[in-house]
Design a protein around this motif. Structure first.
Motif, PDB file in Angstrom:
ATOM      1  N   ARG A  13      21.201 -19.104 -35.197  1.00  0.00           N
ATOM      2  CA  ARG A  13      21.800 -18.858 -33.892  1.00  0.00           C
ATOM      3  C   ARG A  13      20.684 -18.391 -32.963  1.00  0.00           C
ATOM      4  NH1 ARG A  13      27.135 -15.281 -33.085  1.00  0.00           N
ATOM      5  NH2 ARG A  13      28.075 -17.113 -33.962  1.00  0.00           N
ATOM      6  N   GLY A  14      20.239 -19.276 -32.099  1.00  0.00           N
ATOM      7  CA  GLY A  14      19.129 -18.946 -31.218  1.00  0.00           C
ATOM      8  C   GLY A  14      17.860 -18.737 -32.029  1.00  0.00           C
ATOM      9  N   ASN A  15      17.267 -17.573 -31.862  1.00  0.00           N
ATOM     10  CA  ASN A  15      16.024 -17.300 -32.594  1.00  0.00           C
ATOM     11  C   ASN A  15      16.241 -16.351 -33.765  1.00  0.00           C
ATOM     12  OD1 ASN A  15      16.534 -14.946 -31.303  1.00  0.00           O
ATOM     13  ND2 ASN A  15      14.613 -14.855 -30.183  1.00  0.00           N
ATOM     14  N   GLY A  16      17.461 -16.008 -34.075  1.00  0.00           N
ATOM     15  CA  GLY A  16      17.703 -15.056 -35.157  1.00  0.00           C
ATOM     16  C   GLY A  16      18.857 -15.457 -36.034  1.00  0.00           C
ATOM     17  N   GLU A  17      19.049 -14.650 -37.040  1.00  0.00           N
ATOM     18  CA  GLU A  17      20.125 -14.885 -37.994  1.00  0.00           C
ATOM     19  C   GLU A  17      21.441 -14.377 -37.434  1.00  0.00           C
ATOM     20  OE1 GLU A  17      20.891 -13.952 -42.689  1.00  0.00           O
ATOM     21  OE2 GLU A  17      19.838 -12.461 -41.509  1.00  0.00           O
ATOM     22  N   ASP A  18      22.506 -15.025 -37.807  1.00  0.00           N
ATOM     23  CA  ASP A  18      23.845 -14.585 -37.439  1.00  0.00           C
ATOM     24  C   ASP A  18      24.035 -13.169 -37.978  1.00  0.00           C
ATOM     25  OD1 ASP A  18      26.653 -14.075 -37.485  1.00  0.00           O
ATOM     26  OD2 ASP A  18      27.083 -16.209 -37.586  1.00  0.00           O
ATOM     27  N   PRO A  19      24.419 -12.218 -37.134  1.00  0.00           N
ATOM     28  CA  PRO A  19      24.571 -10.834 -37.596  1.00  0.00           C
ATOM     29  C   PRO A  19      25.640 -10.676 -38.678  1.00  0.00           C
ATOM     30  CG  PRO A  19      25.201 -11.035 -35.277  1.00  0.00           C
ATOM     31  CD  PRO A  19      24.648 -12.359 -35.704  1.00  0.00           C
ATOM     32  N   ARG A  20      26.637 -11.558 -38.682  1.00  0.00           N
ATOM     33  CA  ARG A  20      27.661 -11.499 -39.744  1.00  0.00           C
ATOM     34  C   ARG A  20      27.040 -11.816 -41.090  1.00  0.00           C
ATOM     35  NH1 ARG A  20      31.677 -15.912 -37.783  1.00  0.00           N
ATOM     36  NH2 ARG A  20      29.657 -16.933 -37.749  1.00  0.00           N
ATOM     37  N   MET A  58      26.354 -18.431 -50.946  1.00  0.00           N
ATOM     38  CA  MET A  58      26.956 -19.023 -49.748  1.00  0.00           C
ATOM     39  C   MET A  58      26.232 -18.568 -48.494  1.00  0.00           C
ATOM     40  SD  MET A  58      31.065 -19.373 -50.020  1.00  0.00           S
ATOM     41  CE  MET A  58      31.502 -17.937 -50.961  1.00  0.00           C
ATOM     42  N   VAL A  59      25.900 -17.289 -48.428  1.00  0.00           N
ATOM     43  CA  VAL A  59      25.203 -16.773 -47.250  1.00  0.00           C
ATOM     44  C   VAL A  59      23.791 -17.350 -47.192  1.00  0.00           C
ATOM     45  CG1 VAL A  59      24.302 -14.705 -46.144  1.00  0.00           C
ATOM     46  CG2 VAL A  59      26.588 -14.689 -47.095  1.00  0.00           C
ATOM     47  N   ALA A  60      23.123 -17.427 -48.326  1.00  0.00           N
ATOM     48  CA  ALA A  60      21.768 -17.978 -48.356  1.00  0.00           C
ATOM     49  C   ALA A  60      21.745 -19.441 -47.921  1.00  0.00           C
ATOM     50  CB  ALA A  60      21.181 -17.833 -49.759  1.00  0.00           C
ATOM     51  N   ALA A  61      22.791 -20.186 -48.286  1.00  0.00           N
ATOM     52  CA  ALA A  61      22.873 -21.596 -47.910  1.00  0.00           C
ATOM     53  C   ALA A  61      23.206 -21.767 -46.428  1.00  0.00           C
ATOM     54  CB  ALA A  61      23.918 -22.319 -48.762  1.00  0.00           C
ATOM     55  N   GLY A  62      23.776 -20.737 -45.817  1.00  0.00           N
ATOM     56  CA  GLY A  62      24.087 -20.790 -44.396  1.00  0.00           C
ATOM     57  C   GLY A  62      25.386 -21.472 -44.044  1.00  0.00           C
ATOM     58  N   ASP A  63      26.221 -21.743 -45.010  1.00  0.00           N
ATOM     59  CA  ASP A  63      27.461 -22.460 -44.746  1.00  0.00           C
ATOM     60  C   ASP A  63      28.632 -21.908 -45.567  1.00  0.00           C
ATOM     61  OD1 ASP A  63      28.327 -24.356 -43.003  1.00  0.00           O
ATOM     62  OD2 ASP A  63      27.685 -26.075 -44.188  1.00  0.00           O
ATOM     63  N   PRO A  64      28.951 -20.616 -45.419  1.00  0.00           N
ATOM     64  CA  PRO A  64      30.023 -20.059 -46.242  1.00  0.00           C
ATOM     65  C   PRO A  64      31.397 -20.603 -45.853  1.00  0.00           C
ATOM     66  CG  PRO A  64      29.314 -18.438 -44.648  1.00  0.00           C
ATOM     67  CD  PRO A  64      28.385 -19.617 -44.516  1.00  0.00           C
ATOM     68  N   GLU A  65      32.216 -20.785 -46.836  1.00  0.00           N
ATOM     69  CA  GLU A  65      33.596 -21.209 -46.622  1.00  0.00           C
ATOM     70  C   GLU A  65      34.462 -19.964 -46.651  1.00  0.00           C
ATOM     71  OE1 GLU A  65      34.905 -24.416 -49.140  1.00  0.00           O
ATOM     72  OE2 GLU A  65      32.810 -24.917 -49.541  1.00  0.00           O
ATOM     73  N   ILE A  66      35.130 -19.685 -45.555  1.00  0.00           N
ATOM     74  CA  ILE A  66      35.907 -18.454 -45.432  1.00  0.00           C
ATOM     75  C   ILE A  66      36.953 -18.336 -46.532  1.00  0.00           C
ATOM     76  CG2 ILE A  66      37.442 -17.118 -43.950  1.00  0.00           C
ATOM     77  CD1 ILE A  66      35.794 -18.259 -41.578  1.00  0.00           C
ATOM     78  N   PRO A  67      37.729 -19.367 -46.851  1.00  0.00           N
ATOM     79  CA  PRO A  67      38.705 -19.212 -47.943  1.00  0.00           C
ATOM     80  C   PRO A  67      38.035 -18.872 -49.275  1.00  0.00           C
ATOM     81  CG  PRO A  67      39.218 -21.169 -46.659  1.00  0.00           C
ATOM     82  CD  PRO A  67      37.875 -20.683 -46.200  1.00  0.00           C
ATOM     83  N   ALA A  96      32.383  -6.839 -44.294  1.00  0.00           N
ATOM     84  CA  ALA A  96      31.468  -7.923 -43.934  1.00  0.00           C
ATOM     85  C   ALA A  96      32.159  -9.279 -43.996  1.00  0.00           C
ATOM     86  CB  ALA A  96      30.238  -7.892 -44.843  1.00  0.00           C
ATOM     87  N   VAL A  97      32.980  -9.507 -45.007  1.00  0.00           N
ATOM     88  CA  VAL A  97      33.737 -10.763 -45.100  1.00  0.00           C
ATOM     89  C   VAL A  97      34.692 -10.871 -43.917  1.00  0.00           C
ATOM     90  CG1 VAL A  97      35.483 -12.019 -46.435  1.00  0.00           C
ATOM     91  CG2 VAL A  97      33.491 -11.049 -47.601  1.00  0.00           C
ATOM     92  N   ASP A  98      35.330  -9.757 -43.549  1.00  0.00           N
ATOM     93  CA  ASP A  98      36.271  -9.763 -42.424  1.00  0.00           C
ATOM     94  C   ASP A  98      35.613 -10.131 -41.096  1.00  0.00           C
ATOM     95  OD1 ASP A  98      38.411  -9.143 -44.043  1.00  0.00           O
ATOM     96  OD2 ASP A  98      38.451  -7.009 -43.508  1.00  0.00           O
ATOM     97  N   LEU A  99      34.315  -9.928 -40.972  1.00  0.00           N
ATOM     98  CA  LEU A  99      33.605 -10.301 -39.736  1.00  0.00           C
ATOM     99  C   LEU A  99      33.680 -11.797 -39.465  1.00  0.00           C
ATOM    100  CD1 LEU A  99      30.363  -8.138 -40.071  1.00  0.00           C
ATOM    101  CD2 LEU A  99      32.306  -7.729 -38.529  1.00  0.00           C
ATOM    102  N   PHE A 100      33.895 -12.587 -40.506  1.00  0.00           N
ATOM    103  CA  PHE A 100      33.961 -14.032 -40.352  1.00  0.00           C
ATOM    104  C   PHE A 100      35.318 -14.506 -39.847  1.00  0.00           C
ATOM    105  CE2 PHE A 100      30.282 -13.468 -42.964  1.00  0.00           C
ATOM    106  CZ  PHE A 100      29.426 -14.466 -42.535  1.00  0.00           C
ATOM    107  N   GLY A 101      36.284 -13.616 -39.745  1.00  0.00           N
ATOM    108  CA  GLY A 101      37.589 -13.963 -39.211  1.00  0.00           C
ATOM    109  C   GLY A 101      38.579 -14.328 -40.281  1.00  0.00           C
ATOM    110  N   ASP A 102      39.750 -14.666 -39.817  1.00  0.00           N
ATOM    111  CA  ASP A 102      40.839 -15.009 -40.716  1.00  0.00           C
ATOM    112  C   ASP A 102      40.740 -16.444 -41.185  1.00  0.00           C
ATOM    113  OD1 ASP A 102      42.021 -12.510 -40.469  1.00  0.00           O
ATOM    114  OD2 ASP A 102      43.150 -13.111 -38.690  1.00  0.00           O
ATOM    115  N   THR A 103      41.357 -16.671 -42.305  1.00  0.00           N
ATOM    116  CA  THR A 103      41.495 -18.022 -42.825  1.00  0.00           C
ATOM    117  C   THR A 103      42.516 -18.761 -41.975  1.00  0.00           C
ATOM    118  OG1 THR A 103      41.102 -17.158 -45.013  1.00  0.00           O
ATOM    119  CG2 THR A 103      42.050 -19.344 -44.882  1.00  0.00           C
ATOM    120  N   PRO A 104      42.243 -19.987 -41.579  1.00  0.00           N
ATOM    121  CA  PRO A 104      43.234 -20.730 -40.816  1.00  0.00           C
ATOM    122  C   PRO A 104      44.506 -20.920 -41.642  1.00  0.00           C
ATOM    123  CG  PRO A 104      41.163 -21.939 -40.939  1.00  0.00           C
ATOM    124  CD  PRO A 104      41.036 -20.740 -41.810  1.00  0.00           C
ATOM    125  N   PRO A 105      45.658 -20.957 -40.997  1.00  0.00           N
ATOM    126  CA  PRO A 105      46.895 -21.155 -41.734  1.00  0.00           C
ATOM    127  C   PRO A 105      46.913 -22.521 -42.432  1.00  0.00           C
ATOM    128  CG  PRO A 105      47.305 -21.228 -39.372  1.00  0.00           C
ATOM    129  CD  PRO A 105      45.860 -20.869 -39.563  1.00  0.00           C
TER     130      PRO A 105
END
Length: 108
Positions: A13-20, A58-67, A96-105
């Protein structure tokens, strides 16, 4: 690249890592250290260690799946939930997991 619902890109994200992602990485590392240093042996310790490794990957890969993150959190909580010494670290991972938001219905 197409992503399925529930996936969020968390690097670059820009020049840095996503804070989440940084928060989750730190929380997982802390709980892994605390778990490794905990003297008691309990039957589900391996489950907690495996799921913490899943979250870290998942975090290291940069593409975590919220569910999947939420599933890992549930398994970790079930595995170490009764070990009160690990509760603060577990809560930090949950926050920290909650920072990513809710799982879509789910769709019917």
């Amino acid at each position: 690249m197409l992503r399925s619902v529930g996936q969020t890109r968390v690097t670059g994200r820009g020049n840095g890592e996503d804070p989440r992602a940084a928060e989750l990485r730190a929380a997982v590392a802390r709980l892994r250290r605390e778990l490794a240093g905990h003297p008691a042996d309990f039957s589900d310790r391996g489950i907690a260690e495996d799921e913490l490794a899943v979250l870290a990957a998942m975090v290291a890969a940069g593409d975590p799946e919220i569910p999947r993150m939420r599933r890992s959190l549930l398994l970790i909580a079930g595995a170490i939930g009764s070990v009160s010494a690990l509760s603060p670290g577990l809560m930090q991972v949950r926050t920290a997991v909650d920072l990513f938001g809710d799982t879509p219905p789910r769709r019917p």
